[in-house]
Motif scaffolding. Structure first.
Motif, PDB file in Angstrom:
ATOM      1  N   LEU A   3       0.851  -1.182   0.000  1.00 29.34           N
ATOM      2  CA  LEU A   3       0.000   0.000   0.000  1.00 29.34           C
ATOM      3  C   LEU A   3       0.891   1.236   0.000  1.00 29.34           C
ATOM      4  O   LEU A   3       1.688   1.436   0.925  1.00 29.34           O
ATOM      5  CB  LEU A   3      -0.907  -0.006   1.231  1.00 29.34           C
ATOM      6  CG  LEU A   3      -1.822   1.214   1.389  1.00 29.34           C
ATOM      7  CD1 LEU A   3      -2.794   1.312   0.210  1.00 29.34           C
ATOM      8  CD2 LEU A   3      -2.584   1.141   2.702  1.00 29.34           C
ATOM      9  N   ARG A   4       0.761   2.061  -1.008  1.00 30.63           N
ATOM     10  CA  ARG A   4       1.595   3.253  -1.140  1.00 30.63           C
ATOM     11  C   ARG A   4       0.792   4.500  -0.793  1.00 30.63           C
ATOM     12  O   ARG A   4      -0.386   4.609  -1.139  1.00 30.63           O
ATOM     13  CB  ARG A   4       2.145   3.357  -2.560  1.00 30.63           C
ATOM     14  CG  ARG A   4       3.141   2.265  -2.901  1.00 30.63           C
ATOM     15  CD  ARG A   4       3.633   2.353  -4.339  1.00 30.63           C
ATOM     16  NE  ARG A   4       4.690   1.381  -4.591  1.00 30.63           N
ATOM     17  CZ  ARG A   4       4.485   0.113  -4.889  1.00 30.63           C
ATOM     18  NH1 ARG A   4       3.238  -0.343  -4.992  1.00 30.63           N
ATOM     19  NH2 ARG A   4       5.495  -0.712  -5.097  1.00 30.63           N
ATOM     20  N   SER A   5       1.446   5.424  -0.125  1.00 35.56           N
ATOM     21  CA  SER A   5       0.844   6.720   0.190  1.00 35.56           C
ATOM     22  C   SER A   5       1.949   7.764   0.222  1.00 35.56           C
ATOM     23  O   SER A   5       3.134   7.439   0.085  1.00 35.56           O
ATOM     24  CB  SER A   5       0.099   6.664   1.531  1.00 35.56           C
ATOM     25  OG  SER A   5       0.955   6.199   2.563  1.00 35.56           O
ATOM     26  N   GLU A   6       1.560   9.007   0.401  1.00 36.58           N
ATOM     27  CA  GLU A   6       2.565  10.076   0.448  1.00 36.58           C
ATOM     28  C   GLU A   6       3.201  10.195   1.834  1.00 36.58           C
ATOM     29  O   GLU A   6       4.372  10.576   1.956  1.00 36.58           O
ATOM     30  CB  GLU A   6       1.924  11.399   0.042  1.00 36.58           C
ATOM     31  CG  GLU A   6       1.497  11.455  -1.416  1.00 36.58           C
ATOM     32  CD  GLU A   6       0.654  12.677  -1.726  1.00 36.58           C
ATOM     33  OE1 GLU A   6       1.241  13.698  -2.133  1.00 36.58           O
ATOM     34  OE2 GLU A   6      -0.585  12.595  -1.564  1.00 36.58           O
ATOM     35  N   PHE A   7       2.420   9.858   2.846  1.00 35.93           N
ATOM     36  CA  PHE A   7       2.927   9.934   4.217  1.00 35.93           C
ATOM     37  C   PHE A   7       2.539   8.661   4.954  1.00 35.93           C
ATOM     38  O   PHE A   7       1.388   8.219   4.894  1.00 35.93           O
ATOM     39  CB  PHE A   7       2.368  11.156   4.952  1.00 35.93           C
ATOM     40  CG  PHE A   7       2.827  12.458   4.371  1.00 35.93           C
ATOM     41  CD1 PHE A   7       4.060  12.988   4.708  1.00 35.93           C
ATOM     42  CD2 PHE A   7       2.039  13.141   3.457  1.00 35.93           C
ATOM     43  CE1 PHE A   7       4.501  14.183   4.156  1.00 35.93           C
ATOM     44  CE2 PHE A   7       2.462  14.332   2.899  1.00 35.93           C
ATOM     45  CZ  PHE A   7       3.701  14.855   3.244  1.00 35.93           C
ATOM     46  N   LEU A   8       3.505   8.108   5.659  1.00 35.11           N
ATOM     47  CA  LEU A   8       3.300   6.906   6.455  1.00 35.11           C
ATOM     48  C   LEU A   8       3.616   7.257   7.904  1.00 35.11           C
ATOM     49  O   LEU A   8       4.729   7.710   8.210  1.00 35.11           O
ATOM     50  CB  LEU A   8       4.222   5.799   5.955  1.00 35.11           C
ATOM     51  CG  LEU A   8       4.098   4.404   6.579  1.00 35.11           C
ATOM     52  CD1 LEU A   8       2.691   3.861   6.419  1.00 35.11           C
ATOM     53  CD2 LEU A   8       5.115   3.466   5.925  1.00 35.11           C
ATOM     54  N   ILE A   9       2.644   7.094   8.781  1.00 39.18           N
ATOM     55  CA  ILE A   9       2.795   7.456  10.194  1.00 39.18           C
ATOM     56  C   ILE A   9       2.857   6.183  11.024  1.00 39.18           C
ATOM     57  O   ILE A   9       2.002   5.303  10.892  1.00 39.18           O
ATOM     58  CB  ILE A   9       1.619   8.326  10.672  1.00 39.18           C
ATOM     59  CG1 ILE A   9       1.526   9.605   9.837  1.00 39.18           C
ATOM     60  CG2 ILE A   9       1.759   8.665  12.157  1.00 39.18           C
ATOM     61  CD1 ILE A   9       0.245  10.407  10.076  1.00 39.18           C
ATOM     62  N   ILE A  10       3.867   6.088  11.889  1.00 35.50           N
ATOM     63  CA  ILE A  10       3.958   4.965  12.820  1.00 35.50           C
ATOM     64  C   ILE A  10       3.584   5.469  14.209  1.00 35.50           C
ATOM     65  O   ILE A  10       4.274   6.321  14.774  1.00 35.50           O
ATOM     66  CB  ILE A  10       5.368   4.354  12.829  1.00 35.50           C
ATOM     67  CG1 ILE A  10       5.684   3.747  11.456  1.00 35.50           C
ATOM     68  CG2 ILE A  10       5.492   3.300  13.917  1.00 35.50           C
ATOM     69  CD1 ILE A  10       7.070   3.140  11.354  1.00 35.50           C
ATOM     70  N   GLY A  11       2.488   4.948  14.753  1.00 31.42           N
ATOM     71  CA  GLY A  11       2.036   5.346  16.079  1.00 31.42           C
ATOM     72  C   GLY A  11       0.641   5.928  16.034  1.00 31.42           C
ATOM     73  O   GLY A  11       0.407   6.956  15.380  1.00 31.42           O
ATOM     74  N   GLY A  12      -0.293   5.299  16.747  1.00 33.32           N
ATOM     75  CA  GLY A  12      -1.682   5.728  16.729  1.00 33.32           C
ATOM     76  C   GLY A  12      -2.142   6.360  18.024  1.00 33.32           C
ATOM     77  O   GLY A  12      -3.316   6.240  18.392  1.00 33.32           O
ATOM     78  N   GLY A  13      -1.239   7.050  18.707  1.00 34.08           N
ATOM     79  CA  GLY A  13      -1.646   7.850  19.858  1.00 34.08           C
ATOM     80  C   GLY A  13      -2.119   9.216  19.394  1.00 34.08           C
ATOM     81  O   GLY A  13      -2.377   9.448  18.210  1.00 34.08           O
ATOM     82  N   ILE A  14      -2.202  10.150  20.324  1.00 33.62           N
ATOM     83  CA  ILE A  14      -2.711  11.480  19.993  1.00 33.62           C
ATOM     84  C   ILE A  14      -1.811  12.187  18.982  1.00 33.62           C
ATOM     85  O   ILE A  14      -2.288  12.936  18.124  1.00 33.62           O
ATOM     86  CB  ILE A  14      -2.879  12.326  21.280  1.00 33.62           C
ATOM     87  CG1 ILE A  14      -3.875  13.459  21.062  1.00 33.62           C
ATOM     88  CG2 ILE A  14      -1.561  12.843  21.790  1.00 33.62           C
ATOM     89  CD1 ILE A  14      -5.312  13.037  21.073  1.00 33.62           C
ATOM     90  N   ALA A  15      -0.499  11.927  19.030  1.00 31.50           N
ATOM     91  CA  ALA A  15       0.422  12.577  18.101  1.00 31.50           C
ATOM     92  C   ALA A  15       0.213  12.078  16.683  1.00 31.50           C
ATOM     93  O   ALA A  15       0.059  12.867  15.736  1.00 31.50           O
ATOM     94  CB  ALA A  15       1.869  12.345  18.542  1.00 31.50           C
ATOM     95  N   GLY A  16       0.207  10.760  16.516  1.00 33.46           N
ATOM     96  CA  GLY A  16       0.030  10.197  15.185  1.00 33.46           C
ATOM     97  C   GLY A  16      -1.333  10.498  14.604  1.00 33.46           C
ATOM     98  O   GLY A  16      -1.456  10.835  13.412  1.00 33.46           O
ATOM     99  N   ALA A  17      -2.381  10.394  15.422  1.00 35.10           N
ATOM    100  CA  ALA A  17      -3.734  10.676  14.938  1.00 35.10           C
ATOM    101  C   ALA A  17      -3.870  12.140  14.542  1.00 35.10           C
ATOM    102  O   ALA A  17      -4.509  12.466  13.523  1.00 35.10           O
ATOM    103  CB  ALA A  17      -4.756  10.319  16.013  1.00 35.10           C
ATOM    104  N   GLY A  18      -3.266  13.036  15.338  1.00 41.39           N
ATOM    105  CA  GLY A  18      -3.325  14.453  15.006  1.00 41.39           C
ATOM    106  C   GLY A  18      -2.603  14.763  13.708  1.00 41.39           C
ATOM    107  O   GLY A  18      -3.091  15.539  12.871  1.00 41.39           O
ATOM    108  N   ALA A  19      -1.431  14.158  13.517  1.00 43.26           N
ATOM    109  CA  ALA A  19      -0.691  14.368  12.277  1.00 43.26           C
ATOM    110  C   ALA A  19      -1.492  13.871  11.080  1.00 43.26           C
ATOM    111  O   ALA A  19      -1.555  14.533  10.029  1.00 43.26           O
ATOM    112  CB  ALA A  19       0.656  13.664  12.354  1.00 43.26           C
ATOM    113  N   ALA A  20      -2.127  12.711  11.216  1.00 45.86           N
ATOM    114  CA  ALA A  20      -2.939  12.174  10.123  1.00 45.86           C
ATOM    115  C   ALA A  20      -4.095  13.113   9.790  1.00 45.86           C
ATOM    116  O   ALA A  20      -4.397  13.351   8.614  1.00 45.86           O
ATOM    117  CB  ALA A  20      -3.466  10.796  10.505  1.00 45.86           C
ATOM    118  N   ALA A  21      -4.737  13.652  10.822  1.00 49.30           N
ATOM    119  CA  ALA A  21      -5.870  14.549  10.599  1.00 49.30           C
ATOM    120  C   ALA A  21      -5.471  15.803   9.851  1.00 49.30           C
ATOM    121  O   ALA A  21      -6.220  16.299   8.992  1.00 49.30           O
ATOM    122  CB  ALA A  21      -6.514  14.912  11.937  1.00 49.30           C
TER     123      ALA A  21
END
Length: 368
Positions: A3-21
């Motif tokens: 699965l390819r994307s422009e940004f890959l975030i490791i970590g689903g805490g408040i930091a990772g979720a906020g960055a994804a949003a």
């Protein structure tokens, strides 16, 4: 398949979720979480209070930048994520130096007499209070609504969130980071390391120099107040030396020894001795005895040497972005750090002051 994307975030805490949003409206995003739910570790075990004067000068600037978003969380929630609480700092004679150090540079702190402090928190022992002050604007944060608001916003804009996906191998090849997990293979030119206590572990797997991250265990317990007291509107109270704090929570007290014991990254559990010592320190300051602990838990707060988060691209790896080292400030600074992450990753001018951005730059941690 990968699965390819422009940004890959490791970590689903408040930091990772906020960055994804914040990234998802403008780019394709994939978020990987090793657990079976988001916010399992530090985010889900937060004391959940916004204190403008908490932390060093850089953190206080982040607090100020985050406050308007928490008050008016457009796109995240229908109404404010903050409710009134107040944070009172008290000091014994031996703690007056620490008390004054906290007040230096503080904004919106009112000095109190011992009598006024006891009026606000009637269980305090007046004869042990040499000084007191209150930040009346300190407020409880609805952490779950903040986290779920970030997740909902990210998904609305097409972000893919994958749970049970620990990053087992990470490598850079042909202009992209490739991450192998039990849930599949993922690839992106930019990898955002929002792995909390595991951030240096993730860096090592990617062959990136670590930032000297040290997870610290913090314990807490729920205890009942004495009969006959309505504690709903009482403030959080903390000792100036950070040897304990107490926060009213759903009709009970959440008491913490404010411990910071260095540990390896793990699913934290309570050290019974550290908790018992902290509860004893609390008992010395109040007119109550703890006869039963209803519930206890521990979480990890992860710091680098200057206790300031590391947010920015690594100096030694193309497309490797640090979003780590938030310590005990991660929830209340998440709105500002999420926006900064998106600004830096998308090549936009940050909304934060340049001196704050520079203070967060992870390259400072690799300098001798």
């Amino acid at each position: 398949m990968t699965l390819r994307s422009e940004f890959l975030i490791i970590g689903g805490g408040i930091a990772g979720a906020g960055a994804a949003a914040r990234l998802a409206p403008d780019a394709s995003v994939t978020l990987l979480e090793m657990e079976d739910a988001l916010g399992r570790h530090a985010t889900g075990r937060s004391a959940a209070i916004f204190i403008r004067n908490y932390g060093n000068a850089t953190l206080r600037a982040l607090n100020v930048a985050s406050e308007p978003i928490l008050e008016t969380p457009e796109g995240l929630s229908g109404h404010s994520l903050l409710t009134p609480r107040g944070e009172m700092l008290i000091a014994t004679e031996e703690e007056l130096g620490a008390f004054q150090a906290y007040l230096d540079g503080a904004d919106g702190m009112d000095l109190l007499t011992a009598e006024e402090a006891v009026t606000l928190f009637p269980l305090l022992k007046k004869d042990r209070i040499a000084a007191a002050a209150i930040e009346r604007a300190a407020r409880d944060i609805d952490v779950d609504r903040l986290l779920q608001g970030f997740v909902r916003l990210a998904r609305q804009h097409g972000a893919k969130i994958v749970i049970r996906a620990p990053a087992e191998t990470i490598r850079w090849a042909q202009g992209a980071w490739r991450v192998e997990t039990p849930a599949g293979s993922f690839e992106a030119p930019v990898l955002i390391n929002a792995a909390g206590a595991w951030a240096d572990v993730i860096a090592a797997r990617a062959q990136i120099q670590g930032i000297g991250l040290q997870p610290m265990r913090r314990s807490a317990a729920i205890v009942a107040p004495p009969d006959g007291f309505d504690i709903t509107s009482w403030p959080l109270v903390a000792s100036a030396s950070e040897s304990w704090y107490v926060k009213p929570d759903a009709g009970k007290f959440m008491v913490s020894p404010a411990d910071e014991d260095p540990v390896e990254p793990h699913d934290a559990w309570v050290d019974d001795m550290a908790l018992a010592e902290g509860l004893h320190r609390f008992e010395q300051a109040v007119k109550m005895q703890i006869t039963r602990v209803e519930h206890s838990w521990a979480g990890l707060r992860s710091f680098v040497r200057d206790r300031t988060p590391a947010v920015g691209f690594a100096p030694d790896g193309d497309g490797f972005f640090w979003l780590a080292g938030q310590g005990g400030y991660g929830v209340q600074t998440a709105p500002a750090l999420s926006q900064l992450t998106a600004d830096l990753c998308l090549g936009r001018k940050p909304e934060l002051a340049q001196e704050v951005v520079q203070a967060l730059d992870p390259s400072r941690l690799s300098q001798n």
